[in-house]
Design a protein around this motif. Structure first.
Motif, PDB file in Angstrom:
ATOM      1  N   ASN A 134     -29.739 -27.621 -35.978  1.00 65.15           N
ATOM      2  CA  ASN A 134     -29.861 -29.076 -35.871  1.00 65.15           C
ATOM      3  C   ASN A 134     -29.548 -29.622 -34.483  1.00 65.15           C
ATOM      4  N   GLY A 135     -29.562 -28.787 -33.472  1.00 61.45           N
ATOM      5  CA  GLY A 135     -29.282 -29.258 -32.123  1.00 61.45           C
ATOM      6  C   GLY A 135     -28.826 -28.122 -31.229  1.00 61.45           C
ATOM      7  N   PHE A 136     -28.027 -28.492 -30.243  1.00 61.42           N
ATOM      8  CA  PHE A 136     -27.540 -27.523 -29.275  1.00 61.42           C
ATOM      9  C   PHE A 136     -26.020 -27.549 -29.244  1.00 61.42           C
ATOM     10  N   GLU A 151     -25.558 -37.005 -37.178  1.00 65.35           N
ATOM     11  CA  GLU A 151     -24.790 -36.266 -38.171  1.00 65.35           C
ATOM     12  C   GLU A 151     -24.370 -34.888 -37.652  1.00 65.35           C
ATOM     13  N   TYR A 152     -25.037 -34.410 -36.599  1.00 74.77           N
ATOM     14  CA  TYR A 152     -24.782 -33.052 -36.124  1.00 74.77           C
ATOM     15  C   TYR A 152     -24.223 -32.983 -34.710  1.00 74.77           C
ATOM     16  N   GLY A 153     -24.061 -34.112 -34.064  1.00 75.20           N
ATOM     17  CA  GLY A 153     -23.507 -34.086 -32.712  1.00 75.20           C
ATOM     18  C   GLY A 153     -23.829 -35.359 -31.953  1.00 75.20           C
ATOM     19  N   PHE A 154     -23.381 -35.377 -30.715  1.00 74.80           N
ATOM     20  CA  PHE A 154     -23.676 -36.514 -29.853  1.00 74.80           C
ATOM     21  C   PHE A 154     -25.160 -36.530 -29.520  1.00 74.80           C
ATOM     22  N   TYR A 173     -12.352 -27.014 -22.524  1.00 75.70           N
ATOM     23  CA  TYR A 173     -11.604 -27.860 -23.462  1.00 75.70           C
ATOM     24  C   TYR A 173     -12.164 -27.846 -24.869  1.00 75.70           C
ATOM     25  N   GLY A 174     -13.290 -27.196 -25.101  1.00 77.00           N
ATOM     26  CA  GLY A 174     -13.828 -27.117 -26.457  1.00 77.00           C
ATOM     27  C   GLY A 174     -15.339 -27.024 -26.497  1.00 77.00           C
ATOM     28  N   THR A 175     -15.876 -27.214 -27.681  1.00 79.78           N
ATOM     29  CA  THR A 175     -17.307 -27.090 -27.920  1.00 79.78           C
ATOM     30  C   THR A 175     -17.932 -28.474 -28.030  1.00 79.78           C
ATOM     31  N   LEU A 176     -19.065 -28.632 -27.400  1.00 84.15           N
ATOM     32  CA  LEU A 176     -19.804 -29.890 -27.445  1.00 84.15           C
ATOM     33  C   LEU A 176     -21.070 -29.673 -28.264  1.00 84.15           C
ATOM     34  N   GLN A 177     -21.227 -30.505 -29.293  1.00 83.29           N
ATOM     35  CA  GLN A 177     -22.415 -30.464 -30.146  1.00 83.29           C
ATOM     36  C   GLN A 177     -23.353 -31.595 -29.715  1.00 83.29           C
ATOM     37  N   VAL A 178     -24.604 -31.278 -29.459  1.00 78.59           N
ATOM     38  CA  VAL A 178     -25.595 -32.270 -29.047  1.00 78.59           C
ATOM     39  C   VAL A 178     -26.793 -32.152 -29.968  1.00 78.59           C
TER      40      VAL A 178
END
Length: 122
Positions: A4-6, A22-25, A12-17
């Motif tokens: 559903n994205g990248f 619903e699945y990330g920025f 500092y952590g994981t970034l959801q895009v």
């Protein structure tokens, strides 16, 4: 790439895009956030160099997009709410202009996105 994205990992952590909140920025949220945080950070430095103490600052962004041009960002209005000590309205007004000129993110988009800024002293 995920279903559903990248996803990308930083110190500092994981970034959801994702194009779906619903699945990330969403990508435009990251772009607007980068401009707002960069501008706010530069503004804070300028104000502190002018001997104004900043206790708290928020940056609200109002975004205009063009649905006929792939939802392109056309305008970003940033509003700073600033609380602190020794705050001078005239100096803050000049500092906002100076901060925009010295924010790399704002300067990157200034020729393609209308960027306006206002502030309130609290």
């Amino acid at each position: 790439m995920k279903e559903n994205g990248f996803e990308t990992n930083f110190e500092y952590g994981t970034l959801q895009v994702s194009g779906n909140e619903e699945y990330g920025f969403r990508p435009y949220q990251l772009m607007v956030s980068a401009i707002a945080v960069c501008s706010g950070g530069v503004l804070r430095k300028v104000l502190e160099k002018q001997r104004m103490t900043i206790y708290h600052m928020t940056v609200d962004a109002d975004v205009t997009r063009d649905p006929d041009a792939a939802n392109k960002l056309t305008k970003i209005h940033l509003h700073y709410t600033i609380s602190g000590e020794n705050l001078n309205e005239a100096k803050i007004e000049k500092a906002v202009v100076l901060a925009q000129k010295n924010c790399p993110m704002a300067q990157t988009v200034i020729d393609s996105i209308e960027l306006t800024e206002t502030f309130t002293i609290q």
